[in-house]
Design a protein around this motif. Structure first.
Motif, short mmCIF file in Angstrom:
data_model
loop_
_atom_site.label_atom_id
_atom_site.label_comp_id
_atom_site.label_asym_id
_atom_site.label_seq_id
_atom_site.Cartn_x
_atom_site.Cartn_y
_atom_site.Cartn_z
N ALA A 387 0.82 -1.22 0.00
CA ALA A 387 0.00 0.00 0.00
C ALA A 387 0.85 1.26 0.00
CB ALA A 387 -0.93 -0.01 1.21
N ALA A 388 1.93 1.28 0.79
CA ALA A 388 2.76 2.48 0.90
C ALA A 388 3.41 2.82 -0.44
CB ALA A 388 3.83 2.27 1.97
N SER A 389 3.94 1.81 -1.14
CA SER A 389 4.59 2.05 -2.44
C SER A 389 3.58 2.55 -3.48
CB SER A 389 5.25 0.76 -2.94
OG SER A 389 6.23 0.31 -2.03
N LEU A 390 2.42 1.91 -3.51
CA LEU A 390 1.41 2.32 -4.48
C LEU A 390 0.91 3.72 -4.19
CD1 LEU A 390 -0.33 1.47 -6.90
CD2 LEU A 390 -2.02 0.59 -5.29
N GLU A 391 0.74 4.06 -2.91
CA GLU A 391 0.26 5.39 -2.55
C GLU A 391 1.30 6.46 -2.87
OE1 GLU A 391 -2.36 8.35 -1.02
OE2 GLU A 391 -2.54 6.42 -2.04
N MET A 392 2.57 6.13 -2.70
CA MET A 392 3.64 7.07 -3.07
C MET A 392 3.59 7.37 -4.56
SD MET A 392 6.20 8.88 -2.11
CE MET A 392 7.67 9.67 -2.81
N LEU A 393 3.45 6.33 -5.37
CA LEU A 393 3.34 6.49 -6.82
C LEU A 393 2.12 7.34 -7.17
CD1 LEU A 393 4.04 5.78 -9.78
CD2 LEU A 393 2.69 3.70 -9.50
N ARG A 394 1.00 7.05 -6.52
CA ARG A 394 -0.24 7.80 -6.81
C ARG A 394 -0.08 9.27 -6.47
NH1 ARG A 394 -4.60 10.16 -4.86
NH2 ARG A 394 -3.79 10.05 -2.73
N CYS A 395 0.56 9.55 -5.34
CA CYS A 395 0.72 10.95 -4.94
C CYS A 395 1.61 11.72 -5.92
CB CYS A 395 1.29 11.02 -3.52
SG CYS A 395 0.11 10.59 -2.23
N VAL A 396 2.65 11.07 -6.42
CA VAL A 396 3.52 11.71 -7.43
C VAL A 396 2.72 12.03 -8.69
CG1 VAL A 396 5.48 11.34 -8.96
CG2 VAL A 396 5.64 10.68 -6.55
N ILE A 397 1.89 11.06 -9.13
CA ILE A 397 1.06 11.28 -10.31
C ILE A 397 0.04 12.38 -10.05
CG2 ILE A 397 -0.70 10.23 -11.79
CD1 ILE A 397 0.80 7.57 -11.45
N MET A 398 -0.51 12.39 -8.83
CA MET A 398 -1.50 13.41 -8.48
C MET A 398 -0.89 14.81 -8.53
SD MET A 398 -3.60 13.80 -4.90
CE MET A 398 -4.80 15.11 -4.67
N VAL A 399 0.32 14.96 -7.98
CA VAL A 399 0.98 16.27 -7.99
C VAL A 399 1.32 16.69 -9.42
CG1 VAL A 399 3.10 17.48 -7.33
CG2 VAL A 399 1.89 16.08 -5.66
N THR A 400 1.74 15.73 -10.24
CA THR A 400 2.05 16.03 -11.64
C THR A 400 0.80 16.52 -12.39
OG1 THR A 400 3.76 14.32 -11.64
CG2 THR A 400 2.98 15.08 -13.79
N MET A 401 -0.31 15.81 -12.19
CA MET A 401 -1.56 16.21 -12.85
C MET A 401 -2.04 17.55 -12.29
SD MET A 401 -3.57 12.55 -13.11
CE MET A 401 -4.87 13.21 -14.16
N HIS A 402 -1.79 17.77 -11.01
CA HIS A 402 -2.14 19.03 -10.37
C HIS A 402 -1.34 20.17 -11.01
CE1 HIS A 402 -2.83 21.82 -7.00
NE2 HIS A 402 -3.80 21.01 -6.62
N ARG A 403 -0.05 19.93 -11.21
CA ARG A 403 0.85 20.95 -11.76
C ARG A 403 0.45 21.35 -13.17
NH1 ARG A 403 6.01 22.58 -10.61
NH2 ARG A 403 5.20 22.44 -8.49
#
Length: 442
Positions: A387-403
Motif C-alpha cells: 500500500a505504501a509504495s502504491l500510494e507514493m506512486l499515486r501521490c507523485v502522479i497526483m501532484v504532476t496532474m495538479h501541476r
C-alpha cells in the motif's frame, strides 16, 4: 420565473427517485431530449444518505455505515459509470439499433398507454436480467459486486458492477420491436433510481404496498445469505413478478447480508473481478469441455453430478450471530483516506461534467488516475503490504496532474502548499512503510 422553473426541476428530480413522475412530464419524442435522470440524481443520493446516517444515529445510537464499506460501495458506483465517459450506454445503444432496423410497429411516443406499457415491459425484463444474473455463473461474476457488502444501507445501492451492463442489454431487445427508444430511455433510468431508496434497514414495513411493490423489506431478503433468502425477490419496482414466477420470500429470520463466502476485501478491482478469476480456476479443475463450459453457464453452485443450479449443501451455516467485516485502522489513516477520496470524487465529478470538452486521451488518462486512486485507497483500507509504495506512486502522479492543471485545486491559493503537503505525507508514509501494516502483522 427562474426560481419557479428551478423548483420544478428539483421536484421532478426528487420524484424520479420514487417513480412518481407522470407520463405527461416524462414523455419525449427524441432520445436526445430525455433528461439524464441518473446523473441529475447525485444531490438526492447524497441527501438521502446523509438523512439515513442521521436517522440511524438517532434510532440505533450508532452509524449505519462504516468508512471502509461505504467508500468501497461509492467507489464501485463510480467505476460502474466510467464506461459512459467513452461511449453511450450499451442498453440504449443496442435498443436504438434494433428499433431503427427491426421494429414491427411504432406505438405513439406521447400516449400514456405507451408510457405505462413501457414501464411494465422494462420492469418485466429487469426481473429476468436479475434472475439470470443469479442463475448463470458468468453473469453472477458481474452481479456479485452488488451483493459483496456485508452491510445494508443506501451506499450499498451504489455498489454496482462495471461489467454487468455489457450483457444486460440483451434482455430488453424484444421491447424495441414496438416501444419507442425515447420512452425506454426514461424507464430504464427510473427503474434504476427506484431501487436506490429500498436499500435501507430503517424502513421496516409499508403495509399494503408490500403486496405489489418492491420495498426495503422485500429487498433485504434478496441481499441475505440466509438459506431462505438466496435467489429470491428479483423484482425491480414491482414484486408481482416474483409472486407469479415462484421466487418470492417474506422476511422472517434476521437477515445476514453479503456473499455466501464473504470476500472481506475493500480493494475495488478485487471486488469487481475476483469472481471471474475464481470461475477460471474452477473450470481448470475439470477435464471435459462440457464441464468446463458448465462452470460458466450453469449456476454458481453447480458441480458435476448436481442440477443446473446446483445446491447449497456446501454453504457455511448462517447462525444469525455473524458480524460484518470491519477492519481496525487508526483514526489519522481514516481521515487521510476520506480526504483523498473526496478529492478524487471531485475529480470524477468534474470529468463527468466536462467530458464533451476534453480529448479522448485526456478522458482516458483521468479515468486511469481515478482507478489508480480508488485502488490505492482500497490497498490502505485492506492494509496490504504494498500500500505504501502504491500510494507514493499515486501521490507523485497526483501532484504532476495538479501541476499541469488536469486536476484543479479546490482553493487556488493553496495549490503549492497542497503539492508540498501531499509529497511530504507520501514520503513519510513510504519511509515508515505505513506503521499500521507492522501493527497489523504483530
Amino acid at each position: 420565473m427562474a426560481g419557479g422553473m428551478e423548483l420544478g426541476t428539483v421536484s421532478r428530480g426528487f420524484r424520479s427517485m420514487f417513480f412518481m413522475l407522470t407520463p405527461n412530464e416524462s414523455s419525449f419524442q427524441k432520445v436526445e431530449a430525455v433528461p439524464q435522470y441518473v446523473e441529475q440524481a447525485t444531490p438526492f443520493f447524497i441527501g438521502l444518505m446523509v438523512l439515513e446516517l442521521l436517522v440511524g444515529v438517532l434510532k440505533t445510537g450508532g452509524s449505519v455505515v462504516t468508512i471502509s464499506d461505504g467508500l468501497t460501495s461509492i467507489s464501485a458506483g463510480m467505476v460502474s459509470r466510467l464506461p459512459m465517459l467513452l461511449m453511450r450506454g450499451c442498453e440504449l445503444s443496442a435498443y436504438m439499433y434494433v428499433w431503427d432496423h427491426y421494429h414491427l410497429v411504432e406505438l405513439p411516443w406521447d400516449s400514456a398507454w405507451t408510457w405505462w406499457l413501457t414501464f411494465l415491459g422494462v420492469d418485466f425484463c429487469y426481473y429476468w436480467v436479475h434472475r439470470f444474473a443469479h442463475e448463470v455463473a458468468v453473469l453472477w461474476a458481474a452481479h456479485q459486486v452488488h451483493h459483496s457488502s456485508e452491510y445494508y444501507n443506501l451506499t450499498t445501492a451504489l455498489r454496482q458492477s462495471l461489467t454487468q451492463q455489457f450483457t444486460s442489454w440483451i434482455f430488453y431487445m424484444p421491447l424495441a420491436l414496438a416501444l419507442p427508444p425515447s420512452i425506454f430511455a426514461v424507464h430504464i433510468q427510473l427503474n434504476l433510481l427506484y431501487q436506490f431508496w429500498i436499500h435501507t434497514e430503517l424502513i421496516r414495513d409499508l403495509g399494503p404496498l408490500e403486496l405489489i411493490f418492491n420495498t426495503p423489506k422485500h429487498h433485504r431478503v434478496h441481499h441475505g445469505r440466509n438459506l431462505y433468502c438466496i435467489d429470491k425477490n428479483y423484482g425491480g419496482i414491482l414484486i408481482i413478478w416474483d409472486r407469479i414466477f415462484g421466487t418470492f420470500a417474506s422476511e422472517t429470520d434476521k437477515v445476514i447480508y453479503g456473499l455466501v463466502f464473504p470476500i472481506r476485501r475493500f480493494e475495488i478491482l478485487h471486488v469487481q473481478f475476483h469472481y471471474y478469476l475464481y470461475l477460471w480456476k474452477k473450470s481448470k479443475i475439470y477435464k471435459t469441455i462440457i464441464h468446463k463450459l458448465a462452470t460458466f453457464f450453469n449456476g454458481p453452485s453447480w458441480k458435476p453430478g448436481k442440477s443446473r443450479l446446483g445446491d447449497h449443501d456446501d454453504n457455511p451455516k448462517v447462525t444469525g450471530k455473524e458480524v460484518p467485516h470491519d477492519p481496525s485502522w487508526s483514526m489519522p489513516l481514516q481521515v487521510y483516506v476520506v480526504i483523498h477520496f473526496l478529492l478524487v470524487l471531485g475529480t470524477y465529478h468534474e470529468l463527468i461534467e466536462n467530458k464533451m470538452m476534453l480529448s479522448q486521451l485526456t478522458v482516458l488518462g483521468m479515468t486511469c488516475y481515478i482507478l489508480l486512486t480508488l485502488t490505492s485507497l482500497g490497498f490502505i483500507i485492506d492494509q496490504r503490504p504494498r500500500a505504501a509504495s502504491l500510494e507514493m506512486l499515486r501521490c507523485v502522479i497526483m501532484v504532476t496532474m495538479h501541476r499541469y492543471s488536469y486536476i484543479k485545486p479546490f482553493l487556488p491559493l493553496l495549490a503549492v502548499p497542497t503539492e508540498l503537503q501531499i509529497l511530504a505525507v507520501a514520503n513519510e508514509n513510504k519511509r515508515h512503510g505505513f506503521r499500521w501494516i507492522i501493527r497489523a502483522h504483530i
